[in-house]
Design a protein around this motif. Structure first.
Motif, PDB file in Angstrom:
ATOM      1  N   PRO A 174     -10.809  17.689  24.594  1.00 34.40           N
ATOM      2  CA  PRO A 174     -12.285  17.421  24.570  1.00 34.40           C
ATOM      3  C   PRO A 174     -12.652  15.863  24.357  1.00 34.40           C
ATOM      4  CG  PRO A 174     -11.463  18.423  22.617  1.00 34.40           C
ATOM      5  CD  PRO A 174     -10.186  18.417  23.345  1.00 34.40           C
ATOM      6  N   LYS A 175     -13.735  15.525  24.396  1.00 37.24           N
ATOM      7  CA  LYS A 175     -14.247  14.173  24.333  1.00 37.24           C
ATOM      8  C   LYS A 175     -13.662  13.729  22.969  1.00 37.24           C
ATOM      9  CE  LYS A 175     -17.802  10.662  24.922  1.00 37.24           C
ATOM     10  NZ  LYS A 175     -19.129  10.685  25.597  1.00 37.24           N
ATOM     11  N   PRO A 176     -13.024  12.765  22.653  1.00 41.06           N
ATOM     12  CA  PRO A 176     -12.723  12.181  21.439  1.00 41.06           C
ATOM     13  C   PRO A 176     -14.013  11.947  20.534  1.00 41.06           C
ATOM     14  CG  PRO A 176     -11.554  10.956  22.981  1.00 41.06           C
ATOM     15  CD  PRO A 176     -12.330  11.751  23.667  1.00 41.06           C
ATOM     16  N   LYS A 177     -13.707  12.125  19.255  1.00 43.69           N
ATOM     17  CA  LYS A 177     -14.809  11.969  18.201  1.00 43.69           C
ATOM     18  C   LYS A 177     -14.466  10.891  17.137  1.00 43.69           C
ATOM     19  CE  LYS A 177     -16.198  17.137  17.355  1.00 43.69           C
ATOM     20  NZ  LYS A 177     -16.067  17.882  16.183  1.00 43.69           N
ATOM     21  N   PHE A 178     -13.333  10.391  17.239  1.00 46.17           N
ATOM     22  CA  PHE A 178     -12.969   9.396  16.374  1.00 46.17           C
ATOM     23  C   PHE A 178     -12.102   8.309  17.119  1.00 46.17           C
ATOM     24  CE2 PHE A 178     -12.999  13.309  14.159  1.00 46.17           C
ATOM     25  CZ  PHE A 178     -14.139  13.153  13.178  1.00 46.17           C
ATOM     26  N   VAL A 179     -12.508   7.014  16.531  1.00 48.00           N
ATOM     27  CA  VAL A 179     -11.421   5.901  16.901  1.00 48.00           C
ATOM     28  C   VAL A 179     -10.910   5.108  15.874  1.00 48.00           C
ATOM     29  CG1 VAL A 179     -11.178   3.567  18.267  1.00 48.00           C
ATOM     30  CG2 VAL A 179     -12.633   5.550  19.329  1.00 48.00           C
ATOM     31  N   VAL A 180      -9.553   5.191  15.873  1.00 54.27           N
ATOM     32  CA  VAL A 180      -9.178   4.425  14.724  1.00 54.27           C
ATOM     33  C   VAL A 180      -8.717   2.988  14.713  1.00 54.27           C
ATOM     34  CG1 VAL A 180      -7.173   4.435  13.021  1.00 54.27           C
ATOM     35  CG2 VAL A 180      -8.118   6.726  13.773  1.00 54.27           C
ATOM     36  N   THR A 181      -9.169   2.107  13.954  1.00 56.77           N
ATOM     37  CA  THR A 181      -8.723   0.695  14.197  1.00 56.77           C
ATOM     38  C   THR A 181      -8.198   0.075  12.920  1.00 56.77           C
ATOM     39  OG1 THR A 181     -11.173   0.203  13.811  1.00 56.77           O
ATOM     40  CG2 THR A 181     -10.394   0.123  15.924  1.00 56.77           C
ATOM     41  N   ASN A 182      -7.459  -0.826  12.936  1.00 53.53           N
ATOM     42  CA  ASN A 182      -6.554  -1.321  11.985  1.00 53.53           C
ATOM     43  C   ASN A 182      -6.262  -2.892  12.167  1.00 53.53           C
ATOM     44  OD1 ASN A 182      -3.219  -1.210  11.041  1.00 53.53           O
ATOM     45  ND2 ASN A 182      -4.494  -1.865  10.008  1.00 53.53           N
ATOM     46  N   PHE A 183      -7.041  -3.827  11.643  1.00 53.99           N
ATOM     47  CA  PHE A 183      -6.926  -5.151  11.786  1.00 53.99           C
ATOM     48  C   PHE A 183      -7.063  -6.040  10.631  1.00 53.99           C
ATOM     49  CE2 PHE A 183      -8.281  -3.457  16.210  1.00 53.99           C
ATOM     50  CZ  PHE A 183      -6.993  -3.847  16.715  1.00 53.99           C
ATOM     51  N   PRO A 184      -6.367  -7.006  10.040  1.00 52.55           N
ATOM     52  CA  PRO A 184      -5.074  -7.279  10.644  1.00 52.55           C
ATOM     53  C   PRO A 184      -4.155  -6.107  11.063  1.00 52.55           C
ATOM     54  CG  PRO A 184      -5.769  -8.951   8.983  1.00 52.55           C
ATOM     55  CD  PRO A 184      -6.655  -7.746   8.814  1.00 52.55           C
ATOM     56  N   HIS A 185      -3.467  -6.178  11.941  1.00 52.14           N
ATOM     57  CA  HIS A 185      -2.559  -4.777  12.332  1.00 52.14           C
ATOM     58  C   HIS A 185      -1.578  -4.581  11.832  1.00 52.14           C
ATOM     59  CE1 HIS A 185      -1.001  -2.172  15.494  1.00 52.14           C
ATOM     60  NE2 HIS A 185      -1.980  -1.344  15.338  1.00 52.14           N
TER      61      HIS A 185
END
Length: 403
Positions: A174-185
């Motif tokens: 199914p279409k994603p509900k969440f995007v995880v980001t992490n910067f500085p990575h």
């Protein structure tokens, strides 16, 4: 004979790749061998004295020894909100947009538990800190991944990132509900600038997904680089939450104090699940954490400078030993590509041999996902003399591959 009952959820977790290195490291130390340990991002410095003094003062007050507030005492939530206004110019409601957590890792896992339905999908770029995707797996969700790309200065290749993200959004069901980001990575040290978040927030509103952003290493930046918060972008509060921790900035890793801030719906979900699961961090620790955030920040700059100096010593000394590295713009790590002469070993075997033969412990890149197998992560948690000692060991180790 009892017929064993299976636990399907825990079976979805693979064997921890780093365990292989830890087992070798433990045996070597039990045998009295001197291991130079760069494997875990565990700060080696002391917590600043004024924070410790406040902890001791608060611990002597009997009223502080009972249960605390699961979402954090009000003074600490207010200090977090004030920190965001001072550093990033964003106003947060300390009651509805801030939740204290037992380190950002606990807050992240419980946030995911609170907002994820079985079968949901999240997107995580790889390499990645393992809990960023396995929290969703533990919650019964699925994770779609794509490879993170960056330039020679460890700056994110934004064009490649958004091309991959859009393709993943189109092709994942199914279409994603969440995007995880992490910067500085973590682990790659890759950094972004404000315009990245502007594009991401706009895409989140268009495609209808939430952003979970981790800025655990934001205060450990070097030269002229200043790590942004996603909330510097207008409208980000509509679609995002952000995790922060005192672990790295104030050498408070063992104190377990972090927070999540941002979108009211998501933060209230985290507050609600925590109200069922815990009684909060020991109050004197929260009081001392308030002093950390509200007090003088010279200690944060000193901690960042210490890591920067270690980076420079490592890059110089390891370079002379035959391992070329590039200085990152932020974090307490170096994401180092394995020397070409030994790259065919892969990161796990290289890390094992480096530990057994040179007594240098690092984290194999494969532990952060398949896109990390040509790299290792080096945590700068040993002093400069130890780094130089490691370089001497490294030079002898690499000779066998430099024929």
């Amino acid at each position: 004979m009892f017929d064993e009952i299976e636990f399907d959820k825990i079976k979805r977790l693979p064997k921890y790749v780093f365990a292989a290195i830890n087992e070798i490291k433990l045996k070597m130390r039990q045998n009295g061998e001197d291991v130079i340990d760069f494997s875990m991002g565990n700060p080696d410095g002391a917590t600043p004295n004024h924070i410790i003094d406040k902890l001791c003062e608060a611990a002597h007050k009997p009223k502080n020894h009972g249960y605390s507030a699961s979402k954090g005492i009000y003074k600490l939530r207010l200090a977090i909100a004030d920190t965001y206004e001072r550093k990033y110019g964003v106003k947060l409601n300390a009651d509805t947009q801030v939740c204290v957590s037992m380190g950002s890792k606990e807050g992240y896992v419980h946030l995911v538990q609170a907002i994820t339905n079985p079968g949901d999908t999240a997107i995580v770029a790889e390499p990645a800190y393992p809990i960023h995707y396995y929290a969703f797996i533990l919650a019964g969700a699925n994770v779609a991944t794509f490879g993170l790309k960056w330039n020679e200065n460890y700056e994110l290749d934004e064009e490649a990132y958004f091309e991959s993200l859009k393709e993943t959004l189109r092709n994942t069901m199914p279409k994603p509900k969440f995007v995880v980001t992490n910067f500085p990575h973590n682990p790659t040290t890759v950094v972004v600038y404000k315009q990245f978040y502007e594009k991401l927030v706009a895409l989140a509103k268009k495609e209808r997904f939430y952003i979970i952003n981790d800025i655990a290493y934001a205060d450990l930046s070097f030269d002229d680089y200043v790590a942004p918060s996603i909330f510097e972008v207008k409208g980000a509060l509509d679609v995002a939450v952000e995790g922060y921790t005192l672990s790295k900035s104030y050498n408070m890793a063992g104190w377990r104090v972090g927070c999540f801030v941002g979108n009211q719906k998501l933060i209230e979900a985290l507050q609600k699940i925590k109200s069922w699961l815990d009684y909060g961090i020991y109050t004197p620790i929260q009081v001392a954490s308030t002093i950390a955030l509200n007090g003088p920040q010279d200690c944060v700059r000193e901690i960042a400078s210490k890591y920067e100096k270690r980076m420079e010593v490592m890059i110089e000394s390891f370079g002379a030993a035959g391992w070329t590295m590039t200085k990152p713009k932020a974090s307490m790590f170096i994401w180092a590509r394995i020397p070409e002469c030994a790259r065919s070993l892969g990161s796990l075997e290289f890390s094992k041999q480096l530990l057994e033969e040179a007594k240098i412990a690092v984290s194999p890149g494969i532990g952060f996902g398949n896109h990390g197998d040509e790299y290792v992560r080096i945590a700068l948690i040993e002093n400069e003399n130890r780094i130089r000692q490691a370089a001497r060991n490294l030079k002898k180790f690499l000779k066998q591959y430099q024929k």
